[in-house]
Design a protein around this motif. Structure first.
Motif, PDB file in Angstrom:
ATOM      1  N   PRO A  79      12.733  75.018  37.597  1.00 59.86           N
ATOM      2  CA  PRO A  79      11.924  73.397  38.783  1.00 59.86           C
ATOM      3  C   PRO A  79      12.141  72.354  38.797  1.00 59.86           C
ATOM      4  O   PRO A  79      12.030  71.305  38.484  1.00 59.86           O
ATOM      5  CB  PRO A  79      10.267  74.289  38.227  1.00 59.86           C
ATOM      6  N   LYS A  80      12.730  72.452  36.313  1.00 60.03           N
ATOM      7  CA  LYS A  80      13.858  71.255  35.901  1.00 60.03           C
ATOM      8  C   LYS A  80      14.819  71.253  36.644  1.00 60.03           C
ATOM      9  O   LYS A  80      15.195  69.654  36.745  1.00 60.03           O
ATOM     10  CB  LYS A  80      13.482  71.648  34.565  1.00 60.03           C
ATOM     11  N   LEU A  81      15.630  71.799  37.706  1.00 66.02           N
ATOM     12  CA  LEU A  81      16.802  71.695  37.891  1.00 66.02           C
ATOM     13  C   LEU A  81      16.269  70.880  38.399  1.00 66.02           C
ATOM     14  O   LEU A  81      17.525  69.840  39.264  1.00 66.02           O
ATOM     15  CB  LEU A  81      17.144  73.047  37.885  1.00 66.02           C
ATOM     16  N   ARG A  82      15.420  71.140  39.500  1.00 60.06           N
ATOM     17  CA  ARG A  82      15.658  70.677  41.203  1.00 60.06           C
ATOM     18  C   ARG A  82      14.826  69.624  41.096  1.00 60.06           C
ATOM     19  O   ARG A  82      15.339  68.806  42.077  1.00 60.06           O
ATOM     20  CB  ARG A  82      14.567  71.823  41.835  1.00 60.06           C
ATOM     21  N   LYS A  83      14.040  69.724  40.128  1.00 55.43           N
ATOM     22  CA  LYS A  83      13.517  67.882  39.423  1.00 55.43           C
ATOM     23  C   LYS A  83      14.071  67.200  39.158  1.00 55.43           C
ATOM     24  O   LYS A  83      14.143  66.483  39.771  1.00 55.43           O
ATOM     25  CB  LYS A  83      12.330  68.350  38.312  1.00 55.43           C
TER      26      LYS A  83
END
Ligand SMILES: [Zn+2]
Length: 95
Positions: A79-83
């Motif tokens: 999720p952090k990478l996606r964001k």
């Protein structure tokens, strides 16, 4: 104690008490490129770096599946990478 006043080669003034010569202003200016690495847990960061991924652009050329397969990468990092990608108008590769 603020440490010694230093002036880096780009003219930034900063205080540092350690021997580390890194200028915090220069560090910040580098962030847009690889700042996303800083929000990751160390094993996940090393996983990306050892796969040669140091920028969001490089990350966007990989799929989520590929990234998850990297040793040290946990599902919690995705999720952090996606964001981070989203913030730059990028996405993971399809598939
Ligand atoms: Zn500097």
């Amino acid at each position: 104690m603020k440490g010694d006043l230093r002036i880096c080669k780009n003219g930034h003034r900063y205080y540092k008490s350690s021997d580390c010569p890194t200028c915090p202003v220069c560090e910040d200016e580098r962030k847009p490129d690889n700042g996303f690495l800083a929000v990751l847990a160390a094993p996940a960061r090393r996983a990306l770096e050892s796969a040669g991924i140091k920028t969001l652009k490089q990350l966007s050329k990989r799929s989520e599946t590929e990234i998850l397969k990297l040793h040290g990468m946990g599902p919690g990092s995705l999720p952090k990478l996606r964001k981070a990608l989203h913030d730059e108008g990028l996405t993971f590769k399809e598939g």
